[in-house]
Design a protein around this motif. Sequence first.
Motif, short mmCIF file in Angstrom:
data_model
loop_
_atom_site.label_atom_id
_atom_site.label_comp_id
_atom_site.label_asym_id
_atom_site.label_seq_id
_atom_site.Cartn_x
_atom_site.Cartn_y
_atom_site.Cartn_z
N UNK A 386 18.82 71.90 44.59
CA UNK A 386 18.17 71.70 45.89
C UNK A 386 18.22 72.94 46.77
N UNK A 387 18.93 73.97 46.33
CA UNK A 387 19.08 75.16 47.16
C UNK A 387 18.22 76.34 46.72
N UNK A 388 18.16 76.62 45.43
CA UNK A 388 17.59 77.89 44.98
C UNK A 388 16.11 78.05 45.35
N UNK A 389 15.27 77.16 44.85
CA UNK A 389 13.82 77.30 45.08
C UNK A 389 13.47 77.13 46.56
N UNK A 390 13.98 76.09 47.26
CA UNK A 390 13.64 75.96 48.69
C UNK A 390 14.07 77.16 49.53
N UNK A 391 15.26 77.71 49.28
CA UNK A 391 15.71 78.86 50.07
C UNK A 391 14.81 80.05 49.83
N UNK A 392 14.47 80.32 48.55
CA UNK A 392 13.64 81.47 48.23
C UNK A 392 12.25 81.35 48.86
N UNK A 393 11.61 80.20 48.70
CA UNK A 393 10.26 80.04 49.25
C UNK A 393 10.28 79.98 50.77
N UNK A 394 11.35 79.40 51.35
CA UNK A 394 11.45 79.32 52.80
C UNK A 394 11.64 80.71 53.41
N UNK A 395 12.41 81.56 52.74
CA UNK A 395 12.64 82.91 53.24
C UNK A 395 11.35 83.73 53.28
#
Length: 529
Positions: A386-395
């Motif tokens: 739940x962290x990797x993809x959302x953090x990358x795309x959100x950044x």
Amino acid sequence: MAGAATVSDDLVEYGFRRVIITITAVLCALLEIVDTTIVNVALNEMRGSLGATLTDVAWVITAYAIANVIVIPMTSWLSQQFGRRNYFAASIIIFTVASFACGNADNIWELVTFRFIQGMGGGALLVTAQTIITESYPAEKRGIAQAIYGMGVIVGPTLGPPLGGYLVDNYSWPLIFYINVPLGIIATVLTLIYVKSPKYGEKLSADKVDWWGIIFLIAFIGSLQFVLEHGQQDDWFEDPLIVGLSVLTVFGLLAFIWRESVYEHPIVNLKVLNDSNLRIGTIMCFILGFGLYGSTFVIPIYTQSILGWTALDAGMLLIPSSLMTAFMMPFIGQMIQKGVKKTYMVATGFSIFFGFTFWMYSIMTPDTGAEHMFWPLILRGMGLGLLFVPITTMALSTLKGKSIGEGAAFTGMMRQLGGSFGIALISTFITRFTQSHRVNLVSHEQVTDYAVQQRVHQLQQGFMAKGFSSSEALSKAYAALEGGVLKQATVLSYMDIFLYLGILFLICIPFILLVKEGKEKINMADAMH
């Protein structure tokens, strides 16, 4: 933006070609990350066969990490200079040839040199592989593309130790490098046949290249990585070399920031950090790296040093967690595509990761078994998913055009540095906390205490039954008692590590509210241009 759209359309692939490109890129990313951790379990065998000291053999890890972190922020610029396909293929070739040379090394410093070269080639594979995958998918499916890439990045650090343990136990340490060779050859051929390069503008002439920026970057990142890798074993600022390199890190950073701010053609565009989402995202990537690599480091160490497991068993323990993350990745990508708020997903991921660390804190004893850690580690896999993809795309969500690629380089670099900081700080705090807990435990076990005397007497009788004299048995009884105290102190220090790691993730949750998600879908095809 019209030009960007054209580039995007030119690079999108369908059917068999996209499948091959995806497999190739994920394979390269996986090779690079696995090689970061696979050598950890082979250091003792390397030391014995090459006649090296423990300090010398640690450079096998350090050299690779330093080269890796130096190259990552330069990847966008290097891709523009040489063309992405050519740069990616050349990086695979360098990585593959250096892997073969590592396996053939005759002494420790040959191995360290080839590991540095391998790291230079490998540094480009991570970020460039991410870009190649996302470019190959149409805009509406790029959340899925990020998830596919994320599977390799998250699973890779976990695969290294068990794979390395199996190869070392059943064969010999050079094989951990030789297995890269056939895979590297296949990846190179597939890259040259199937991967396309976007059209870049005019290349810089040699006199316009930001050579000083490169020098300052190497001084800053290289010194920092060395300090993090060797600080604990060299007693940090008690060692003159660590002090000197720390000073060089600070001056290198200041000089690098100044140079990139004033030079017309900077090798790293710092202005992209004016975007508030990217600033928060890079911090989150740092913390993600801290938790990912930190937990991947601390769990095998705990199981081997406290529970007496083999390296292979310790590595296998983490496999279900990684499989859980891999299982979740496609669903995470679909959730992003359906418009689920990434801030909610990241907040949930941080909460779940806190649950994992608190659960581990609650169950840790000198006798904890694999069955006790299975479900907490499944929870860890869910949190990381739940962290990797959302953090990358959100950044990257509020960036446009080439800024997306420059931002992606920052997120990749910060994730790697977060891992280095995590391992360095965890190593230091385990040592410090163990000493503190030992003092506290010893203060409660006085020799004059009746219960302690009874325990010593029982141990003494046990050693005497094995044929030791009364004085020898008494000495061994006290040593066994001291060993038990030290083991308990070490367990308490691991409990502290998990608790503080969880609190760090819990503190991050409110800061997610500062992030404003982009109204438009991010065009990841522009990444790393």
